[in-house]
Design an enzyme around this catalytic site. Structure first.
Site, PDB file in Angstrom:
ATOM      1  N   ARG A 173       1.660  -5.413  -2.696  1.00  0.00           N
ATOM      2  CA  ARG A 173       3.045  -5.642  -2.275  1.00  0.00           C
ATOM      3  C   ARG A 173       3.564  -7.016  -2.685  1.00  0.00           C
ATOM      4  O   ARG A 173       4.345  -7.644  -1.971  1.00  0.00           O
ATOM      5  CB  ARG A 173       3.185  -5.455  -0.751  1.00  0.00           C
ATOM      6  CG  ARG A 173       2.728  -4.103  -0.247  1.00  0.00           C
ATOM      7  CD  ARG A 173       3.587  -2.965  -0.775  1.00  0.00           C
ATOM      8  NE  ARG A 173       3.045  -1.671  -0.369  1.00  0.00           N
ATOM      9  CZ  ARG A 173       2.254  -0.910  -1.109  1.00  0.00           C
ATOM     10  NH1 ARG A 173       1.917  -1.298  -2.332  1.00  0.00           N
ATOM     11  NH2 ARG A 173       1.812   0.235  -0.664  1.00  0.00           N
ATOM     12  N   SER A 222       8.040   0.465   6.290  1.00  0.00           N
ATOM     13  CA  SER A 222       6.809  -0.143   6.794  1.00  0.00           C
ATOM     14  C   SER A 222       7.033  -1.623   7.087  1.00  0.00           C
ATOM     15  O   SER A 222       7.456  -2.374   6.210  1.00  0.00           O
ATOM     16  CB  SER A 222       5.683   0.020   5.776  1.00  0.00           C
ATOM     17  OG  SER A 222       5.361   1.382   5.592  1.00  0.00           O
ATOM     18  N   GLU A 292       5.639  -7.073   5.792  1.00  0.00           N
ATOM     19  CA  GLU A 292       5.952  -6.418   4.522  1.00  0.00           C
ATOM     20  C   GLU A 292       7.463  -6.394   4.312  1.00  0.00           C
ATOM     21  O   GLU A 292       7.958  -6.560   3.215  1.00  0.00           O
ATOM     22  CB  GLU A 292       5.400  -4.985   4.494  1.00  0.00           C
ATOM     23  CG  GLU A 292       5.658  -4.270   3.187  1.00  0.00           C
ATOM     24  CD  GLU A 292       4.901  -2.962   3.071  1.00  0.00           C
ATOM     25  OE1 GLU A 292       5.471  -2.002   2.513  1.00  0.00           O
ATOM     26  OE2 GLU A 292       3.744  -2.889   3.536  1.00  0.00           O
TER      27      GLU A 292
END
Length: 311
Positions: A173, A222, A292
């Site tokens: 990520r 998320s 995130e």
């Protein structure tokens, strides 16, 4: 954030002072952009950034599916690519070329129709190609870095550059794309496949998302990265945070790595709830969850209105 309407470089697209971000950010919260800029095309964006005061922060935003915009708004320029930059085209060697504003589902669908397998997971990423390339978005065991060949970026200084995938320095990520750079196009590569089989996998992904995630809620996807060898949702659940609320912000009862705006939550409510979850997980398991979701802008009570970027 300054209310002074200062001059901007020439632009063929549009520039809106105090442009609303809450109108399209998935949480439907947060303050405005000092300037919300929608360039006409890549050349327009390049000329604009080249002429923009280098001290002015630039933040590219797609559909805001993984973003908390703080209530004080975003200083500087927010760039949102137009629909004209969302085109998807099939190329030889099982490749798909997609504009930075194209949605993941559009890319996956085009690949399916062309008999190109390996891009099905993009069906499960509710954001744009630009965002996926920048943050190495992933789902169902695959990441953007697995399929990216190259991407075209417009740097903060206005240079148009084509980067091979390796230059992005991908990790989980994360990429090394510098602040203010805008991904305007990407080339992905898959393998030959049967459109029916590919379509069935995409349908499976869609059904699994519908069953396990609060897709019809005001959410940001998320919230926290999965720690090595563990799942964020499991740690959050074990810490007793499922259904936890702060104001009108809630930890989803359906999938507790999702935060929800039940109706009138502020961005401050949502971010504070996330920090409460992090504290409870740390106390329970010793694991420090990493955000995130990208959090941008200034807090509404920040009297100095200090310019800040992505955290």
């Amino acid at each position: 954030m300054s209310n002074v309407c200062y001059a901007l470089p020439p632009l063929q697209g549009t520039a809106e002072h105090q442009g609303s971000l809450a109108d399209f950010i998935w949480f439907r919260t947060g303050g405005p952009a000092e300037w919300l800029v929608r360039p006409k095309d890549v050349h327009d964006l390049s000329v604009f950034l080249a002429g923009l005061d280098p001290r002015t922060p630039v933040l590219p935003v797609g559909v805001g599916s993984n973003l908390i915009v703080r209530d004080g708004g975003v200083p500087g320029v927010v760039v949102r690519l137009p629909k004209a930059m969302a085109k998807v085209a099939i190329e030889p060697e099982n490749r798909v070329r997609a504009g930075g504003a194209a949605m993941g589902i559009s890319v996956a669908s085009a690949a399916r129709d062309a008999g190109i397998a390996g891009l099905e997971f993009l069906r499960g990423i509710p954001g744009t190609v630009g965002g996926a390339v920048k943050m190495n978005a992933g789902a169902y065991g695959r990441d953007t870095s697995d399929i990216l060949i190259e991407a075209t970026v417009v740097t903060r200084s206005g240079d148009v550059e084509t980067w091979p995938a390796a230059r992005f320095g991908y990790t989980y990520r994360h990429s090394d794309l510098p602040a203010g750079a805008v991904v305007v196009e990407a080339v992905f590569e898959g393998v030959p496949g049967d459109p029916k089989v590919i379509g069935a996998e995409m349908d499976r992904i869609a059904a699994e998302r519908e069953a396990s995630q609060p897709l019809r809620s005001r959410t940001g996807g998320s919230t926290f990265k999965n720690p090595d060898g563990d799942k964020a949702w499991a740690l959050i659940d074990a810490a007793g945070c499922r259904g936890l609320t702060r104001g009108d912000a809630q930890v989803s009862e359906k999938h507790c790595n999702f935060l929800l705006n039940l109706g009138s939550a502020t961005s401050a409510d949502i971010e504070a709830l996330g920090e409460e979850v992090r504290a409870k997980v740390k106390a329970h398991s010793g694991v420090e969850l990493e955000w995130e979701i990208q959090r941008v802008g200034v807090f509404s009570d920040d009297a100095s209105k200090k310019r800040v970027g992505v955290k």
